[in-house]
Design a protein around this motif. Structure first.
Motif, PDB file in Angstrom:
ATOM      1  N   ASN A   1       0.812  -1.217   0.000  1.00  0.00           N
ATOM      2  CA  ASN A   1       0.000   0.000   0.000  1.00  0.00           C
ATOM      3  C   ASN A   1       0.846   1.266   0.000  1.00  0.00           C
ATOM      4  O   ASN A   1       0.322   2.363  -0.165  1.00  0.00           O
ATOM      5  CB  ASN A   1      -0.910   0.026   1.237  1.00  0.00           C
ATOM      6  N   LEU A   2       2.136   1.123   0.231  1.00  0.00           N
ATOM      7  CA  LEU A   2       3.000   2.286   0.363  1.00  0.00           C
ATOM      8  C   LEU A   2       3.790   2.543  -0.910  1.00  0.00           C
ATOM      9  O   LEU A   2       4.283   1.604  -1.545  1.00  0.00           O
ATOM     10  CB  LEU A   2       3.979   2.083   1.525  1.00  0.00           C
ATOM     11  N   GLU A   3       3.911   3.807  -1.267  1.00  0.00           N
ATOM     12  CA  GLU A   3       4.741   4.150  -2.413  1.00  0.00           C
ATOM     13  C   GLU A   3       6.199   3.904  -2.095  1.00  0.00           C
ATOM     14  O   GLU A   3       6.631   4.015  -0.952  1.00  0.00           O
ATOM     15  CB  GLU A   3       4.560   5.637  -2.754  1.00  0.00           C
ATOM     16  N   MET A   4       6.978   3.572  -3.108  1.00  0.00           N
ATOM     17  CA  MET A   4       8.422   3.386  -3.001  1.00  0.00           C
ATOM     18  C   MET A   4       8.801   2.220  -2.081  1.00  0.00           C
ATOM     19  O   MET A   4       9.939   2.119  -1.655  1.00  0.00           O
ATOM     20  CB  MET A   4       9.113   4.668  -2.504  1.00  0.00           C
ATOM     21  N   ALA A   5       7.848   1.351  -1.772  1.00  0.00           N
ATOM     22  CA  ALA A   5       8.153   0.196  -0.917  1.00  0.00           C
ATOM     23  C   ALA A   5       8.453  -1.011  -1.806  1.00  0.00           C
ATOM     24  O   ALA A   5       7.902  -1.158  -2.889  1.00  0.00           O
ATOM     25  CB  ALA A   5       6.974  -0.107  -0.002  1.00  0.00           C
ATOM     26  N   GLU A   6       9.332  -1.854  -1.332  1.00  0.00           N
ATOM     27  CA  GLU A   6       9.660  -3.089  -2.044  1.00  0.00           C
ATOM     28  C   GLU A   6       8.452  -4.026  -1.995  1.00  0.00           C
ATOM     29  O   GLU A   6       7.727  -4.053  -0.999  1.00  0.00           O
ATOM     30  CB  GLU A   6      10.855  -3.773  -1.379  1.00  0.00           C
ATOM     31  N   PRO A   7       8.244  -4.828  -3.034  1.00  0.00           N
ATOM     32  CA  PRO A   7       7.141  -5.794  -2.992  1.00  0.00           C
ATOM     33  C   PRO A   7       7.345  -6.804  -1.867  1.00  0.00           C
ATOM     34  O   PRO A   7       8.466  -7.148  -1.516  1.00  0.00           O
ATOM     35  CB  PRO A   7       7.206  -6.484  -4.353  1.00  0.00           C
ATOM     36  N   LEU A   8       6.250  -7.272  -1.313  1.00  0.00           N
ATOM     37  CA  LEU A   8       6.265  -8.273  -0.254  1.00  0.00           C
ATOM     38  C   LEU A   8       6.350  -9.653  -0.909  1.00  0.00           C
ATOM     39  O   LEU A   8       5.601  -9.960  -1.828  1.00  0.00           O
ATOM     40  CB  LEU A   8       4.982  -8.159   0.573  1.00  0.00           C
ATOM     41  N   ARG A   9       7.273 -10.484  -0.431  1.00  0.00           N
ATOM     42  CA  ARG A   9       7.437 -11.833  -0.990  1.00  0.00           C
ATOM     43  C   ARG A   9       6.877 -12.858  -0.017  1.00  0.00           C
ATOM     44  O   ARG A   9       7.316 -12.931   1.129  1.00  0.00           O
ATOM     45  CB  ARG A   9       8.915 -12.097  -1.253  1.00  0.00           C
ATOM     46  N   VAL A  10       5.906 -13.660  -0.493  1.00  0.00           N
ATOM     47  CA  VAL A  10       5.312 -14.702   0.340  1.00  0.00           C
ATOM     48  C   VAL A  10       5.220 -16.002  -0.468  1.00  0.00           C
ATOM     49  O   VAL A  10       5.019 -15.973  -1.680  1.00  0.00           O
ATOM     50  CB  VAL A  10       3.904 -14.321   0.864  1.00  0.00           C
ATOM     51  N   ILE A  11       5.373 -17.127   0.214  1.00  0.00           N
ATOM     52  CA  ILE A  11       5.200 -18.421  -0.438  1.00  0.00           C
ATOM     53  C   ILE A  11       3.699 -18.696  -0.516  1.00  0.00           C
ATOM     54  O   ILE A  11       2.998 -18.636   0.492  1.00  0.00           O
ATOM     55  CB  ILE A  11       5.930 -19.532   0.328  1.00  0.00           C
ATOM     56  N   VAL A  12       3.214 -18.976  -1.728  1.00  0.00           N
ATOM     57  CA  VAL A  12       1.783 -19.203  -1.920  1.00  0.00           C
ATOM     58  C   VAL A  12       1.465 -20.647  -2.292  1.00  0.00           C
ATOM     59  O   VAL A  12       0.315 -21.067  -2.218  1.00  0.00           O
ATOM     60  CB  VAL A  12       1.201 -18.251  -2.990  1.00  0.00           C
ATOM     61  N   GLY A  13       2.482 -21.418  -2.696  1.00  0.00           N
ATOM     62  CA  GLY A  13       2.224 -22.797  -3.072  1.00  0.00           C
ATOM     63  C   GLY A  13       3.474 -23.657  -3.016  1.00  0.00           C
ATOM     64  O   GLY A  13       4.593 -23.157  -3.158  1.00  0.00           O
ATOM     65  N   ILE A  14       3.267 -24.943  -2.791  1.00  0.00           N
ATOM     66  CA  ILE A  14       4.353 -25.922  -2.734  1.00  0.00           C
ATOM     67  C   ILE A  14       3.924 -27.130  -3.560  1.00  0.00           C
ATOM     68  O   ILE A  14       2.796 -27.600  -3.441  1.00  0.00           O
ATOM     69  CB  ILE A  14       4.625 -26.386  -1.283  1.00  0.00           C
ATOM     70  N   ALA A  15       4.843 -27.627  -4.372  1.00  0.00           N
ATOM     71  CA  ALA A  15       4.605 -28.861  -5.126  1.00  0.00           C
ATOM     72  C   ALA A  15       5.688 -29.853  -4.721  1.00  0.00           C
ATOM     73  O   ALA A  15       6.868 -29.606  -4.951  1.00  0.00           O
ATOM     74  CB  ALA A  15       4.642 -28.591  -6.624  1.00  0.00           C
ATOM     75  N   GLU A  16       5.293 -30.939  -4.083  1.00  0.00           N
ATOM     76  CA  GLU A  16       6.260 -31.943  -3.638  1.00  0.00           C
ATOM     77  C   GLU A  16       6.869 -32.646  -4.841  1.00  0.00           C
ATOM     78  O   GLU A  16       6.194 -32.916  -5.826  1.00  0.00           O
ATOM     79  CB  GLU A  16       5.593 -32.964  -2.715  1.00  0.00           C
ATOM     80  N   MET A  17       8.162 -32.947  -4.747  1.00  0.00           N
ATOM     81  CA  MET A  17       8.891 -33.559  -5.854  1.00  0.00           C
ATOM     82  C   MET A  17       9.645 -34.779  -5.347  1.00  0.00           C
ATOM     83  O   MET A  17      10.219 -34.748  -4.257  1.00  0.00           O
ATOM     84  CB  MET A  17       9.863 -32.515  -6.413  1.00  0.00           C
ATOM     85  N   LYS A  18       9.664 -35.833  -6.139  1.00  0.00           N
ATOM     86  CA  LYS A  18      10.393 -37.042  -5.756  1.00  0.00           C
ATOM     87  C   LYS A  18      11.890 -36.848  -6.009  1.00  0.00           C
ATOM     88  O   LYS A  18      12.284 -36.269  -7.016  1.00  0.00           O
ATOM     89  CB  LYS A  18       9.908 -38.237  -6.572  1.00  0.00           C
TER      90      LYS A  18
END
Length: 195
Positions: A76-93
């Motif tokens: 919501n703030l100008e000149m602020a860095e984007p917020l990074r969040v984990i939104v998904g995980i795919a399990e891998m063998k």
């Protein structure tokens, strides 16, 4: 290779998605992940800057092996860095990774992405999308032992004659056609140099 995540595509605050293998601290996010942005049309995605390739070192991976889908969210703030969040995980063998590392041929894998619920997005638990990737080893002459990197027939003959080359090439480079392995080395060097 492809991504389907309609609920994420509809999120207004979503700036882009980052897809990478789960890693430890200190990874180089510029080359270790693929950045995906919205395309034109519902659930159409495209690689940012036309770079749909990520290169990383197996030693940086952390278990259990998984593909992480992170979102960069506008704040919501100008000149602020984007917020990074984990939104998904795919399990891998682990076997999928092992098979991909023994050849320079691409291995196509398909995964169902499970949502990671957080306060930043209005996602429900459960499947949130589908992801297809191509996985292969990347031959990097700067870090691989000499026996694992292909050389031209002329170079091989010169080294054998001078006594520098006593052993045969091993690993993925030994199984691949010479042209394919040399193209892989060239592509890896270009990506690591940022071209």
């Amino acid at each position: 290779k492809s991504l389907s995540a309609p609920d994420l595509w509809k999120e207004r605050s979503l700036q882009s998605l980052c897809i990478s293998l789960r890693q430890g601290e200190g990874s180089n996010l510029d080359v270790d992940e693929v950045r995906i942005v919205r395309g034109i049309g519902l659930d159409h995605w495209c690689a940012k800057d036309d770079c749909g390739i990520a290169i990383g070192r197996v030693g940086k991976l952390r278990g259990p092996l998984a593909i992480c889908v992170s979102a960069l969210l506008e704040t919501n703030l100008e000149m602020a860095e984007p917020l990074r969040v984990i939104v998904g995980i795919a399990e891998m063998k682990t076997t999928d990774l092992q098979e991909a590392l023994v050849t320079v041929e691409k291995k196509c894998l398909s995964f169902e992405v499970q949502a990671v619920v957080n306060d930043s997005l209005s996602m429900k638990p459960g499947p949130c999308g589908h992801l297809e990737i191509e996985l292969t080893s990347a031959l990097d002459p700067k870090i691989m032992p000499e026996r694992f990197v292909p050389i031209s027939k002329q170079e091989e003959a010169e080294k054998r004659q001078s006594g520098e080359l006593h052993l045969h090439t091993l690993g993925p480079a030994a199984l691949a056609p010479l042209e394919t392995a040399l193209k892989d080395i060239e592509m890896t060097e270009k990506i690591l140099q940022g071209e």
